[in-house]
Design a protein around this motif. Sequence first.
Motif, PDB file in Angstrom:
ATOM      1  N   GLY A 229       0.804  -1.208   0.000  1.00  0.00           N
ATOM      2  CA  GLY A 229       0.000   0.000   0.000  1.00  0.00           C
ATOM      3  C   GLY A 229       0.847   1.272   0.000  1.00  0.00           C
ATOM      4  N   TYR A 230       0.193   2.392  -0.294  1.00  0.00           N
ATOM      5  CA  TYR A 230       0.832   3.704  -0.301  1.00  0.00           C
ATOM      6  C   TYR A 230       0.242   4.542   0.829  1.00  0.00           C
ATOM      7  N   MET A 231       1.090   5.062   1.688  1.00  0.00           N
ATOM      8  CA  MET A 231       0.625   5.867   2.812  1.00  0.00           C
ATOM      9  C   MET A 231       1.216   7.263   2.731  1.00  0.00           C
ATOM     10  N   PHE A 232       0.365   8.248   2.892  1.00  0.00           N
ATOM     11  CA  PHE A 232       0.791   9.645   2.926  1.00  0.00           C
ATOM     12  C   PHE A 232       0.324  10.232   4.246  1.00  0.00           C
ATOM     13  N   ALA A 233       1.211  10.898   4.985  1.00  0.00           N
ATOM     14  CA  ALA A 233       0.850  11.460   6.286  1.00  0.00           C
ATOM     15  C   ALA A 233       1.323  12.899   6.389  1.00  0.00           C
ATOM     16  N   MET A 234       0.556  13.704   7.118  1.00  0.00           N
ATOM     17  CA  MET A 234       0.910  15.094   7.381  1.00  0.00           C
ATOM     18  C   MET A 234       0.790  15.383   8.870  1.00  0.00           C
ATOM     19  N   CYS A 235       1.340  16.519   9.258  1.00  0.00           N
ATOM     20  CA  CYS A 235       1.221  17.062  10.602  1.00  0.00           C
ATOM     21  C   CYS A 235       1.625  15.996  11.636  1.00  0.00           C
ATOM     22  N   ASN A 236       0.878  15.872  12.739  1.00  0.00           N
ATOM     23  CA  ASN A 236       1.339  14.978  13.797  1.00  0.00           C
ATOM     24  C   ASN A 236       0.994  13.510  13.568  1.00  0.00           C
ATOM     25  N   HIS A 364      18.174  23.092   9.610  1.00  0.00           N
ATOM     26  CA  HIS A 364      18.573  21.683   9.741  1.00  0.00           C
ATOM     27  C   HIS A 364      17.358  20.777   9.878  1.00  0.00           C
ATOM     28  N   GLU A 365      16.376  21.002   9.007  1.00  0.00           N
ATOM     29  CA  GLU A 365      15.144  20.242   9.122  1.00  0.00           C
ATOM     30  C   GLU A 365      14.673  19.731   7.763  1.00  0.00           C
ATOM     31  N   ALA A 366      14.116  18.540   7.770  1.00  0.00           N
ATOM     32  CA  ALA A 366      13.467  17.979   6.597  1.00  0.00           C
ATOM     33  C   ALA A 366      11.978  18.306   6.669  1.00  0.00           C
ATOM     34  N   ARG A 367      11.392  18.687   5.535  1.00  0.00           N
ATOM     35  CA  ARG A 367       9.966  19.025   5.504  1.00  0.00           C
ATOM     36  C   ARG A 367       9.131  17.980   4.782  1.00  0.00           C
ATOM     37  N   TYR A 368       9.792  17.181   3.932  1.00  0.00           N
ATOM     38  CA  TYR A 368       9.067  16.297   3.021  1.00  0.00           C
ATOM     39  C   TYR A 368       9.977  15.108   2.757  1.00  0.00           C
ATOM     40  N   ILE A 369       9.573  13.903   3.181  1.00  0.00           N
ATOM     41  CA  ILE A 369      10.446  12.733   3.110  1.00  0.00           C
ATOM     42  C   ILE A 369       9.679  11.537   2.546  1.00  0.00           C
ATOM     43  N   HIS A 370      10.430  10.557   2.066  1.00  0.00           N
ATOM     44  CA  HIS A 370       9.796   9.415   1.399  1.00  0.00           C
ATOM     45  C   HIS A 370      10.701   8.193   1.476  1.00  0.00           C
ATOM     46  N   PHE A 377       5.105   1.990  -0.008  1.00  0.00           N
ATOM     47  CA  PHE A 377       5.785   3.275   0.069  1.00  0.00           C
ATOM     48  C   PHE A 377       5.082   4.173   1.092  1.00  0.00           C
ATOM     49  N   PHE A 378       5.838   5.113   1.651  1.00  0.00           N
ATOM     50  CA  PHE A 378       5.228   6.122   2.514  1.00  0.00           C
ATOM     51  C   PHE A 378       5.886   7.471   2.245  1.00  0.00           C
ATOM     52  N   THR A 379       5.117   8.520   2.471  1.00  0.00           N
ATOM     53  CA  THR A 379       5.601   9.896   2.359  1.00  0.00           C
ATOM     54  C   THR A 379       5.106  10.674   3.567  1.00  0.00           C
TER      55      THR A 379
END
Length: 428
Positions: A229-236, A364-370, A377-379
């Motif tokens: 499956g493909y998972m996309f998550a935002m915020c907390n 020194h921060e990542a905002r968008y990762i995969h 896959f996840f993002t």
Amino acid sequence: MIRERFKPMKHFFIPLIIFFMLSGSCWANRILIPMDETQKNHLKAYGISYWILKNFEIEIDWLLNYRGGSFLVPYSQSFTSEMTIRGISFNVISEGQAGDILNQISAPDVNMDAVKLQKAPRVAVYSPKSKLPWDDAVTLVLTYAEIPYDVVYDDEVLNGKLPEYDWLHLHHEDFTGQFGKFFQYKDYPWYREQKQEAEGTAEKFQFSSVPQMKLAVAKKISEFVSGGGYMFAMCNATDTFDIALAADGIDIVESMYDGTPADPTANGKLNYDNSFAFRDFKTIPYPYEIEFSDIDNQPDERGLTEANDFFTLFQFSAKWDPVPSMLTQNHQSIIKGFLGQTTAFKNKFVKPEVVILAENKPAHEARYIHSTHGKGFFTFYGGHDPEDYQHRVGEEPTDLNLHPNSAGYRLILNNILFPAAKKKKLKT
């Protein structure tokens, strides 16, 4: 005599009409949907692509790095009519012109590629049935782009419905079972309703507490991703998902959430092998501190304000890294930042195998990762609303009619189309 005189002209016009009919159909063989600055509505352009995939079952070429990640679609009058209705910019081009574009893209010395989109993914959004005093950026943009989705929550996940979908979205959700650590709002109706709903589900499925039930949900979602499956998550939903998995079998919450005090040695027992994206982090058990762990980069640590908060998309090789290339397609490479309960991920806690798609280097921060997880896959995308810098509890939802070209919202929709890509093209 007069009839005979004009007879040759009749014979001349008939083949001429046939010629124009045939040449007209050949001339109008493709539709180019540009995704650069010439596009009037980037967000709805994703929606029309999804609509074509779902209703007509034909392939679409996603032209990576060509004019902002444009789409090339077979010509149909019904397609152009629908694009006109939705306010989407498009160009009708000949088959020869389309061939020239594809030849240009295929040249080995250019960082472009054409990826075939084949089937519209079945989309589910994980969201509570009760109304919350904040909005979900993904449901906002899916609705605006006219992309259909189903709402699922703990009941559906625990009852095994996730395999019915290709793509699952998680937004403002607390998988540690602490109700977002909004304990200061405990007397508000929305908080009581959320708590009552979660406790009812926990009792229904015979869990001893809400944290135990949320852990079971997180593990079901993990299985969904592992299975392809493909998972996309935002915020907390990003950090609490990983925290819950790493804390499997460990009490990391205080007694007001599960009736027992947190294990004071919990941080020494976390199993980072269970988590998707993060390692070496420490949880924050204090119920009156709104942070869950030290993964999130705090405002005093970031040293940024709305005026200078931007993050940069990395550019990847379209031919060799099509997955991150798809996820970063945009008409802008520098995106304005936005806050959330989880805003950004400290680089030092991101696992080495996880691809950072966008970062704010000074902070020194990542905002968008995969990355991959099992067969799936996840993002993770930090922040709450790409067009509302500091969305507060109870504020009105963002009106995307005012932001049809939002570069921040485009990143969400890249993830919607990504699962439609032809599998043999995915090299990472």
